[in-house]
Design a protein around this motif. Sequence first.
Motif, mmCIF file in Angstrom:
data_model
loop_
_atom_site.group_PDB
_atom_site.id
_atom_site.type_symbol
_atom_site.label_atom_id
_atom_site.label_comp_id
_atom_site.label_asym_id
_atom_site.label_seq_id
_atom_site.Cartn_x
_atom_site.Cartn_y
_atom_site.Cartn_z
ATOM 1 N N LEU A 68 0.824 -1.206 0.000
ATOM 2 C CA LEU A 68 0.000 0.000 0.000
ATOM 3 C C LEU A 68 0.858 1.256 0.000
ATOM 4 O O LEU A 68 0.574 2.224 -0.729
ATOM 5 C CB LEU A 68 -0.935 -0.004 1.211
ATOM 6 N N ASP A 69 1.920 1.252 0.805
ATOM 7 C CA ASP A 69 2.813 2.409 0.846
ATOM 8 C C ASP A 69 3.455 2.645 -0.523
ATOM 9 O O ASP A 69 3.582 3.803 -0.972
ATOM 10 C CB ASP A 69 3.900 2.203 1.908
ATOM 11 N N LYS A 70 3.852 1.545 -1.186
ATOM 12 C CA LYS A 70 4.439 1.686 -2.510
ATOM 13 C C LYS A 70 3.425 2.255 -3.507
ATOM 14 O O LYS A 70 3.748 3.124 -4.323
ATOM 15 C CB LYS A 70 4.950 0.341 -3.011
ATOM 16 N N GLU A 71 2.196 1.742 -3.427
ATOM 17 C CA GLU A 71 1.162 2.238 -4.341
ATOM 18 C C GLU A 71 0.844 3.711 -4.071
ATOM 19 O O GLU A 71 0.616 4.488 -5.003
ATOM 20 C CB GLU A 71 -0.105 1.390 -4.198
ATOM 21 N N LEU A 72 0.807 4.090 -2.774
ATOM 22 C CA LEU A 72 0.553 5.486 -2.434
ATOM 23 C C LEU A 72 1.660 6.391 -2.942
ATOM 24 O O LEU A 72 1.417 7.498 -3.421
ATOM 25 C CB LEU A 72 0.397 5.642 -0.916
ATOM 26 N N GLU A 73 2.902 5.901 -2.837
ATOM 27 C CA GLU A 73 4.032 6.689 -3.343
ATOM 28 C C GLU A 73 3.955 6.824 -4.861
ATOM 29 O O GLU A 73 4.195 7.905 -5.421
ATOM 30 C CB GLU A 73 5.345 6.013 -2.935
ATOM 31 N N LYS A 74 3.593 5.720 -5.540
ATOM 32 C CA LYS A 74 3.419 5.798 -6.993
ATOM 33 C C LYS A 74 2.315 6.778 -7.350
ATOM 34 O O LYS A 74 2.450 7.581 -8.283
ATOM 35 C CB LYS A 74 3.078 4.416 -7.552
ATOM 36 N N ARG A 75 1.219 6.715 -6.583
ATOM 37 C CA ARG A 75 0.105 7.618 -6.855
ATOM 38 C C ARG A 75 0.516 9.067 -6.645
ATOM 39 O O ARG A 75 0.149 9.950 -7.432
ATOM 40 C CB ARG A 75 -1.070 7.264 -5.953
ATOM 41 N N ARG A 76 1.288 9.321 -5.561
ATOM 42 C CA ARG A 76 1.735 10.683 -5.300
ATOM 43 C C ARG A 76 2.596 11.202 -6.448
ATOM 44 O O ARG A 76 2.443 12.348 -6.900
ATOM 45 C CB ARG A 76 2.510 10.732 -3.988
ATOM 46 N N ARG A 77 3.507 10.344 -6.939
ATOM 47 C CA ARG A 77 4.369 10.767 -8.047
ATOM 48 C C ARG A 77 3.553 11.028 -9.320
ATOM 49 O O ARG A 77 3.808 11.983 -10.051
ATOM 50 C CB ARG A 77 5.445 9.712 -8.311
ATOM 51 N N VAL A 78 2.578 10.177 -9.568
ATOM 52 C CA VAL A 78 1.730 10.365 -10.748
ATOM 53 C C VAL A 78 0.919 11.644 -10.625
ATOM 54 O O VAL A 78 0.772 12.410 -11.592
ATOM 55 C CB VAL A 78 0.807 9.145 -10.933
ATOM 56 N N GLU A 79 0.376 11.902 -9.419
ATOM 57 C CA GLU A 79 -0.398 13.128 -9.215
ATOM 58 C C GLU A 79 0.471 14.361 -9.377
ATOM 59 O O GLU A 79 0.043 15.363 -9.979
ATOM 60 C CB GLU A 79 -1.039 13.110 -7.828
ATOM 61 N N ASP A 80 1.704 14.317 -8.850
ATOM 62 C CA ASP A 80 2.621 15.446 -9.020
ATOM 63 C C ASP A 80 2.943 15.667 -10.493
ATOM 64 O O ASP A 80 2.972 16.814 -10.976
ATOM 65 C CB ASP A 80 3.914 15.210 -8.228
ATOM 66 N N ALA A 81 3.185 14.563 -11.204
ATOM 67 C CA ALA A 81 3.475 14.695 -12.628
ATOM 68 C C ALA A 81 2.271 15.243 -13.382
ATOM 69 O O ALA A 81 2.407 16.066 -14.294
ATOM 70 C CB ALA A 81 3.884 13.336 -13.205
ATOM 71 N N TYR A 82 1.073 14.800 -12.973
ATOM 72 C CA TYR A 82 -0.155 15.284 -13.619
ATOM 73 C C TYR A 82 -0.333 16.782 -13.377
ATOM 74 O O TYR A 82 -0.647 17.537 -14.297
ATOM 75 C CB TYR A 82 -1.348 14.506 -13.090
ATOM 76 N N LYS A 83 -0.143 17.192 -12.106
ATOM 77 C CA LYS A 83 -0.279 18.613 -11.792
ATOM 78 C C LYS A 83 0.738 19.452 -12.564
ATOM 79 O O LYS A 83 0.417 20.523 -13.078
ATOM 80 C CB LYS A 83 -0.116 18.838 -10.285
ATOM 81 N N SER A 84 1.975 18.946 -12.625
ATOM 82 C CA SER A 84 3.008 19.677 -13.356
ATOM 83 C C SER A 84 2.658 19.783 -14.836
ATOM 84 O O SER A 84 2.801 20.850 -15.445
ATOM 85 C CB SER A 84 4.354 18.965 -13.180
ATOM 86 N N ALA A 85 2.167 18.670 -15.401
ATOM 87 C CA ALA A 85 1.793 18.691 -16.811
ATOM 88 C C ALA A 85 0.627 19.637 -17.060
ATOM 89 O O ALA A 85 0.604 20.374 -18.055
ATOM 90 C CB ALA A 85 1.450 17.275 -17.286
ATOM 91 N N MET A 86 -0.353 19.635 -16.154
ATOM 92 C CA MET A 86 -1.501 20.522 -16.306
ATOM 93 C C MET A 86 -1.088 21.978 -16.192
ATOM 94 O O MET A 86 -1.589 22.840 -16.917
ATOM 95 C CB MET A 86 -2.564 20.187 -15.252
ATOM 96 N N ASN A 87 -0.171 22.264 -15.258
ATOM 97 C CA ASN A 87 0.312 23.639 -15.124
ATOM 98 C C ASN A 87 1.046 24.086 -16.379
ATOM 99 O O ASN A 87 0.870 25.224 -16.845
ATOM 100 C CB ASN A 87 1.228 23.750 -13.902
ATOM 101 N N GLU A 88 1.859 23.187 -16.925
ATOM 102 C CA GLU A 88 2.567 23.534 -18.156
ATOM 103 C C GLU A 88 1.590 23.726 -19.307
ATOM 104 O O GLU A 88 1.734 24.656 -20.112
ATOM 105 C CB GLU A 88 3.579 22.435 -18.502
#
Length: 596
Positions: A275-295
């Motif tokens: 679960l911790d690994k999946e949460l970390e993956k999700r956090r990284r994906v969300e950060d990448a998504y936010k960064s992409a949306m901002n760009e």
Amino acid sequence: MSEKSSSSGSDEDVDPESGQPVELGGVLSKWTNYIHGWQDRWVVLKNNTLSYYKSEDEREYGCRGSLCLSKAVITPHEFDECRFDISVNDSVWYLRAEDPEQRLQWIESIELHKAESGYGSETSLRRHGSMLSLTSAASALSATSTSSFKGHRLREKLAEMETFRDILCRQVDTLQKYFDSCADAVSKDEFLRDREEEEDEEDFPTTTRPDGECNHNNNGSKEKLFSPASPKAMNGIDFKGEAITFKATTAGILSTLSHCIELMVKREDSWQKRLDKELEKRRRVEDAYKSAMNELKKKSHYGGPDYEEGPNSLINEDEFFDAVEAALDRQDKIEEQCQSEKVRIPRLTPVPPGDAYSTIGTHRYATKVEEMVQNHMTYSLQDMGGDANWQLVIEEGEMKVYRREVEENGIVLDPLKATHAVKGVTGHEVCHYFWDTAVRLDWETTIENFNVVETLSDNAVIVYQTHKRVWPASQRDVLYLSAIRKILATNENDPDTWLVCNFSVDHDNAAPTNRCVRAKINVAMICQTLVSPPEGDKEISRDNILCKITYVANVNPGGWAPASVLRAVAKREYPKFLKRFTSYVQEKTAGKPILF
């Protein structure tokens, strides 16, 4: 602004017949693009739709754009009290009201229309949110229940638990039968004993047992003895053995439960790590998504009002400078193409005699003009040698440009001073072409449009002009008085001086607007003509004349442009301006009579 109610959010904002919010219409400033900036548009709010027209009179021709407000996001600007943004997916409208009260009225009306549309209302959100929560919870519980009992060892332990349960149930049934048998035997024994005692009380005889012996009680009475019920004899049950087996079974159950708990703890630790690994993956994906949306948002709306010049601009100083430099380069290329294609139309502008420029006017600004002329003659012609405040920033042949760094409240007010020497032209000719509005657009490439607001006299006019927008800087406009003067020399050996001074004034016919930032200027073009004697009896030609030019500029640009950008632009543009203008004067005067 026209509407049927005066306060949004009240019962008066809803039509009593249809139950729908009333129509709202009025003028709002809408950001069009980085070239034209803010423009007034007629905006109409009706039937959950926001539409805009170029003006109220053009409504019959159809709207120029519209937004459905069902899924719109209304965002009041953090710093601008009159601005609010409306976004639907990738479409964003930037709007400005006349004052904060009008902005609040528009926002409340839009929110009311949005709420009545059936989307985004509180009850709708609560209902859908609850259903979503229940579904998610059920799915999560189902997934957890299914995944928690996976694993070979855990299934084996559960099978053991089932076996122990069956054994334990059989043992409980056996013991229950044993206890029931014991209870029946005791009841039967008591019944027989009570019946025998009743018989003894009737005749008080000595009771003879089947073996011929008598039993006497303490009263001397005889009692018949019955054989006690034997547990072993009942159904052949071994109570001790059953008890030992029951104890062993319960011990096995406890042991198996302990193993199950241990396995579940290990399983829980394993799932927690996953679960911790999946949460970390999700956090990284969300950060990448936010960064992409901002760009994406930055690229989609790059050039919007949030990136233009201002105290809270989203563009940093380096990006600001790069954008300005790129815009100036584009303007230079466009101007080069225009110059190569343009055929100059000769303009026959009458030039008044020099004496007409040496008199002081009688208009309402005459005193101010005379004061500005004297100040420039006193201070602008002073030599800069030995003055450490002036810095030589550019030296190209005869042209030298000096700057003195001055800032006031964070705004760059650097005075600039340039000296130049141009052959073949006179001071009168240079100042005439610099002052004459009829030829202004022939050499001035930074002006978008201009007009003469008022003619004060033959040598003084009030001019309003707007300069071309250099994004992301705001567009500038200037309202100034321009006067041309001839200053007669006090010494006969000294040349006369020609001067054009431009300084900012106010006028009712050219009030400041929100579209442009009003700049303040105090500029002077000061020229003196030097004549070298011709050889022999030859007449003076243009080869014998030289014009010494002193150009001073004090400009308050206003706005919020970075200081480094303003200084870099001034350093780049002023020398180009001088060379462009003097080349134009040489071209215009070539082959014509000399005008002293």
